[in-house]
Design an enzyme around this catalytic site. Sequence first.
Site, PDB file in Angstrom:
ATOM      1  N   ASP A 205       0.866  -1.184   0.000  1.00 28.30           N
ATOM      2  CA  ASP A 205       0.000   0.000   0.000  1.00 28.30           C
ATOM      3  C   ASP A 205       0.901   1.232   0.000  1.00 28.30           C
ATOM      4  O   ASP A 205       2.134   1.128  -0.026  1.00 28.30           O
ATOM      5  CB  ASP A 205      -0.911  -0.008   1.245  1.00 28.30           C
ATOM      6  CG  ASP A 205      -2.239   0.730   1.002  1.00 28.30           C
ATOM      7  OD1 ASP A 205      -2.177   1.914   0.623  1.00 28.30           O
ATOM      8  OD2 ASP A 205      -3.306   0.137   1.195  1.00 28.30           O
ATOM      9  N   ASP A 225       4.123   2.652  -4.780  1.00 21.34           N
ATOM     10  CA  ASP A 225       3.076   3.226  -5.626  1.00 21.34           C
ATOM     11  C   ASP A 225       2.765   2.211  -6.721  1.00 21.34           C
ATOM     12  O   ASP A 225       3.635   1.878  -7.526  1.00 21.34           O
ATOM     13  CB  ASP A 225       3.603   4.542  -6.232  1.00 21.34           C
ATOM     14  CG  ASP A 225       2.545   5.246  -7.078  1.00 21.34           C
ATOM     15  OD1 ASP A 225       1.569   4.581  -7.494  1.00 21.34           O
ATOM     16  OD2 ASP A 225       2.700   6.454  -7.319  1.00 21.34           O
ATOM     17  N   MET A 226       1.531   1.715  -6.724  1.00 15.94           N
ATOM     18  CA  MET A 226       1.178   0.645  -7.673  1.00 15.94           C
ATOM     19  C   MET A 226       1.226   1.104  -9.129  1.00 15.94           C
ATOM     20  O   MET A 226       1.212   0.278 -10.031  1.00 15.94           O
ATOM     21  CB  MET A 226      -0.191   0.061  -7.328  1.00 15.94           C
ATOM     22  CG  MET A 226      -1.339   1.033  -7.423  1.00 15.94           C
ATOM     23  SD  MET A 226      -2.802   0.335  -6.652  1.00 15.94           S
ATOM     24  CE  MET A 226      -3.866   1.779  -6.583  1.00 15.94           C
ATOM     25  N   HIS A 243     -11.871  -0.096  -8.115  1.00 18.04           N
ATOM     26  CA  HIS A 243     -13.069   0.753  -8.267  1.00 18.04           C
ATOM     27  C   HIS A 243     -12.769   2.235  -7.978  1.00 18.04           C
ATOM     28  O   HIS A 243     -13.580   3.100  -8.276  1.00 18.04           O
ATOM     29  CB  HIS A 243     -14.251   0.239  -7.407  1.00 18.04           C
ATOM     30  CG  HIS A 243     -14.095   0.391  -5.932  1.00 18.04           C
ATOM     31  ND1 HIS A 243     -15.112   0.084  -5.055  1.00 18.04           N
ATOM     32  CD2 HIS A 243     -13.059   0.803  -5.152  1.00 18.04           C
ATOM     33  CE1 HIS A 243     -14.714   0.307  -3.812  1.00 18.04           C
ATOM     34  NE2 HIS A 243     -13.479   0.738  -3.854  1.00 18.04           N
ATOM     35  N   GLU A 272     -14.442  -7.139  -6.005  1.00 15.83           N
ATOM     36  CA  GLU A 272     -15.137  -5.874  -6.296  1.00 15.83           C
ATOM     37  C   GLU A 272     -16.604  -6.158  -6.606  1.00 15.83           C
ATOM     38  O   GLU A 272     -16.973  -7.289  -6.932  1.00 15.83           O
ATOM     39  CB  GLU A 272     -14.533  -5.207  -7.551  1.00 15.83           C
ATOM     40  CG  GLU A 272     -13.104  -4.703  -7.414  1.00 15.83           C
ATOM     41  CD  GLU A 272     -12.999  -3.309  -6.799  1.00 15.83           C
ATOM     42  OE1 GLU A 272     -14.019  -2.765  -6.333  1.00 15.83           O
ATOM     43  OE2 GLU A 272     -11.878  -2.775  -6.804  1.00 15.83           O
ATOM     44  N   GLU A 311     -17.982   1.647 -10.026  1.00 17.04           N
ATOM     45  CA  GLU A 311     -18.244   0.212  -9.986  1.00 17.04           C
ATOM     46  C   GLU A 311     -18.508  -0.212 -11.425  1.00 17.04           C
ATOM     47  O   GLU A 311     -19.022   0.574 -12.226  1.00 17.04           O
ATOM     48  CB  GLU A 311     -19.448  -0.097  -9.094  1.00 17.04           C
ATOM     49  CG  GLU A 311     -19.300   0.370  -7.645  1.00 17.04           C
ATOM     50  CD  GLU A 311     -18.104  -0.200  -6.917  1.00 17.04           C
ATOM     51  OE1 GLU A 311     -17.651  -1.308  -7.271  1.00 17.04           O
ATOM     52  OE2 GLU A 311     -17.598   0.469  -5.998  1.00 17.04           O
TER      53      GLU A 311
END
Length: 346
Positions: A205, A225-226, A243, A272, A311
Site C-alpha cells: 500500500d 506506488d502501484m 473501483h 469488487e 463500480e
Amino acid sequence: MEGTQRDKLIWRSKEEEAEDKRAKVDIYKYIFGFVEMAVVKCAIELGIADAIESRGHPMTLLELSSALDCALPTLYRIMRFLVNRRIFKEIRDDASVQGSQACNLYAQTALSRLLLRSGESSMAVFVLMESSPPMLAPWHGMSARVKDEGADSSAPFEAANGKDLWSYDAANLAHGQLFNEAMACNASVRRWWKACPWIRGINFDLPHVVSVALESDGVEHVGGDMFDSVPKADAAFLMWVLHDWADDECIQILKKCREAIPEEKGKVIIVESVIEINNDQQKLKEEELKLKDVGLFLDMVMIAHTNKGKERTLEEWAYVLGQAGFIRHTVRSINTVSSVIEAFPA
Ligand SMILES: C[S@@+](CC[C@H](N)C(=O)[O-])C[C@H]1O[C@@H](n2cnc3c(N)ncnc32)[C@H](O)[C@@H]1O
C-alpha cells in the site's frame, strides 16, 4: 367501446392515485434520508451497544442513561427511534416495575452488535468514517462533477477538502487511520492469512498506510506506488482498489500486477462489485436485492469520494482486463457486496 374506454380511464386514475399517495410518503425517505446515518453515528459515539454488551443482559432506560452518563429524556427518544428501526429490541419486563408501570428493557439485536466499538464483526468504524466531515462534505459537489466530468476541479472530494482522498489521508493521519480501520472492518478477508498460514502475504500500500500497519505473522508490509510497480508474487490480490480508478488507470495498475506475477501460473484476484443492470429482479431474494443495492450505493460513493472511480459491469470488467493483457477471467458471486474475479495472463 365507449364503456371500455371509460373503465380504462377510471382504472388508470385509481392506479395513479395510489402512486401519488405512495410518492407523498416515499418523498420523506429522501428529505430525511441522512437521519438514520446520523442517529446510528450518535449511538456508536454514545456506546449504547457496548454498554448493553458489557452489562451482559438487557438494560432499563434508567440503567442505560446512568451507564452512559447522559440525559434520560433525549436518550429515550434516541432509543425509541433505534427500536423503531429494529436496531435495538425493546422487551417487556414485568419483574422491574417503576411506580405502577412495568419497565421495558433494551436488548441487542444482530444489527446493534455490528455497532460495537470492537470485535471481529464490528462495522462501527466504517459508519464513523463515512459520516466524518471530510467524507460528508463532497456529497454537496456531486452535481458539479456530473456537469463538468473530466475537469480536475470537478472532483467532489478535492473540491471540498483541497486534495484527493489519498493525499488528504497522508496529510491528516488521524483521518487516514480512521479510513484504514474502516476498510479493515470490511476486509475480514485479511484473516485469510491466519486460515492459510502457508501463504506468505505481502501487504502492499502507500507508504503512509503501511508505516502504521500492525505486525502480523506471515505478512510483510511493503510501501510503494502501484502505478510504478507491484511486488513480485505468485498472485496479486486487489480488494476494493480498482473501483477507485478510471479505466485507463485500472489498465495501468493491472499491467503492473501482470508484470509482478509468473506468466504461466500467476493470477490476479480481484474482489469488487459487479453491477448487473438487466437482472430479473423478480427472481432475486430480498437479501440479494439489498446486496445489489449496496453495489449501486458504492458506485455513488465513487462519484463523491474518488476522482474518476466507478463500480463496473461484467462488460466493463472484461474491457479493462482485456486491455491489460489478461487472456481469460472468471467471475464468481460470493453472496456479499463483492464478487471474486480471477484473471489469468496465460
Ligand atoms: C478502498 S481502499 C481498500 C483497501 C484494502 N484493499 C481493503 O479492502 O481493506 C484502497 C487502498 O488503495 C491504496 N492506494 C491508493 N493509491 C495507491 C497507490 N498509488 N499505490 C498503492 N496503494 C494505493 C489506499 O491507500 C487504500 O488503502
